[in-house]
Design a protein around this motif. Structure first.
Motif, PDB file in Angstrom:
ATOM      1  N   GLY A  79       4.871  92.219 -88.111  1.00  0.00           N
ATOM      2  CA  GLY A  79       5.039  93.329 -87.190  1.00  0.00           C
ATOM      3  C   GLY A  79       6.486  93.763 -87.100  1.00  0.00           C
ATOM      4  O   GLY A  79       7.349  93.288 -87.843  1.00  0.00           O
ATOM      5  N   ALA A  80       6.753  94.670 -86.163  1.00  0.00           N
ATOM      6  CA  ALA A  80       8.091  95.248 -86.029  1.00  0.00           C
ATOM      7  C   ALA A  80       8.450  95.426 -84.556  1.00  0.00           C
ATOM      8  O   ALA A  80       7.576  95.428 -83.685  1.00  0.00           O
ATOM      9  N   THR A  81       9.722  95.584 -84.312  1.00  0.00           N
ATOM     10  CA  THR A  81      10.227  95.783 -82.953  1.00  0.00           C
ATOM     11  C   THR A  81       9.932  97.204 -82.472  1.00  0.00           C
ATOM     12  O   THR A  81       9.470  98.053 -83.232  1.00  0.00           O
ATOM     13  N   THR A  82      10.223  97.448 -81.219  1.00  0.00           N
ATOM     14  CA  THR A  82      10.037  98.782 -80.631  1.00  0.00           C
ATOM     15  C   THR A  82      10.934  99.793 -81.341  1.00  0.00           C
ATOM     16  O   THR A  82      12.130  99.538 -81.533  1.00  0.00           O
ATOM     17  N   PRO A  83      10.404 100.948 -81.746  1.00  0.00           N
ATOM     18  CA  PRO A  83      11.223 101.959 -82.400  1.00  0.00           C
ATOM     19  C   PRO A  83      12.370 102.427 -81.498  1.00  0.00           C
ATOM     20  O   PRO A  83      12.171 102.679 -80.310  1.00  0.00           O
ATOM     21  N   ILE A  84      13.564 102.522 -82.072  1.00  0.00           N
ATOM     22  CA  ILE A  84      14.740 103.013 -81.352  1.00  0.00           C
ATOM     23  C   ILE A  84      14.872 104.494 -81.713  1.00  0.00           C
ATOM     24  O   ILE A  84      15.255 104.837 -82.839  1.00  0.00           O
ATOM     25  N   GLU A  85      14.552 105.350 -80.780  1.00  0.00           N
ATOM     26  CA  GLU A  85      14.504 106.782 -81.072  1.00  0.00           C
ATOM     27  C   GLU A  85      15.873 107.305 -81.513  1.00  0.00           C
ATOM     28  O   GLU A  85      16.889 107.004 -80.902  1.00  0.00           O
ATOM     29  N   GLY A  86      15.856 108.076 -82.602  1.00  0.00           N
ATOM     30  CA  GLY A  86      17.069 108.682 -83.122  1.00  0.00           C
ATOM     31  C   GLY A  86      17.902 107.769 -83.989  1.00  0.00           C
ATOM     32  O   GLY A  86      18.905 108.200 -84.552  1.00  0.00           O
ATOM     33  N   PRO A 147       4.573  97.085 -80.771  1.00  0.00           N
ATOM     34  CA  PRO A 147       5.829  96.379 -81.037  1.00  0.00           C
ATOM     35  C   PRO A 147       5.725  94.902 -80.650  1.00  0.00           C
ATOM     36  O   PRO A 147       5.109  94.556 -79.636  1.00  0.00           O
ATOM     37  N   ILE A 148       6.351  94.048 -81.451  1.00  0.00           N
ATOM     38  CA  ILE A 148       6.299  92.617 -81.160  1.00  0.00           C
ATOM     39  C   ILE A 148       7.063  92.260 -79.893  1.00  0.00           C
ATOM     40  O   ILE A 148       6.792  91.227 -79.280  1.00  0.00           O
TER      41      ILE A 148
END
Length: 198
Positions: A79-86, A147-148
């Motif tokens: 899995g992946a972490t929370t998307p960091i916008e921008g 997100p993990i």
């Protein structure tokens, strides 16, 4: 073979507010024991499925860290972490004790009504808790569309926006915290850091 760095569900892009695919794999680091690989996502919003038809409205899209278990023997995308916008994450480095993961990033940030700018582009550094991310990935629900680190504010990365004007192109992670001593953000001189061990 290498795993696809995205949720396996056929509808991985729908039914969730997060885009959890690694769109453009960039920097990679491997834990000292070789059991986990961390992959930076140099996410470009305009390359995402649905960008042209407005499907990204109300979606959280951005750079993230993907985790692969047993990358050299039996690779599994955890899995992946929370998307960091921008943010487009680029280079990665890990401390010798495996606890600190640093990522350089290019960020495009849109201004608000009182900010005096429409948008600005700059580089920054994000500091992740690598051990905490591995633990969260291993204990996750198995739904790769989430997100993990979801619901775990202690796993959200520290962000160092107070860097000098020059571009951050690489990092060297250490056991402890790096503190910028000088210069101030608007100075042109080379930065001076101090390592404060934990």
């Amino acid at each position: 073979g290498a795993p696809w760095l995205k949720p396996e569900q056929s509808n991985w892009w729908s039914g969730t507010p997060f885009r959890q695919n690694i769109e453009h794999a960039s920097g990679v680091v491997v834990s000292a024991d070789g059991k986990y690989a961390f992959v930076a996502d140099y996410e470009l919003t305009f390359d995402e499925p649905g960008f042209m038809d407005g499907a990204l409205v109300n979606k959280q899209v951005g750079g993230k860290i993907g985790i692969i278990k047993e990358p050299f023997t039996n690779p599994v995308f955890l899995g992946a972490t929370t998307p960091i916008e921008g943010a487009s994450l680029d280079n990665l480095s890990m401390s010798a004790d495996g606890s600190t993961l640093l990522a350089t990033a290019m960020v495009e940030e849109y201004g608000g009504p009182g900010d005096g700018y429409y948008s600005r582009i700059f580089t920054t550094v994000f500091q992740f808790n690598a051990i905490g991310l591995i633990d969260a990935a291993e204990k996750g629900s198995g739904d790769l569309r989430k997100p993990i680190d979801l619901g775990q504010p202690g796993l959200l990365p520290k962000r160092y926006d107070d860097l000098p004007k020059s571009w951050a192109v690489s990092t060297l992670a250490a056991n402890g915290d790096l503190v910028l001593i000088s210069p101030k953000q608007d100075a042109e001189a080379r930065p001076v850091f101090e390592l404060k061990a934990n």
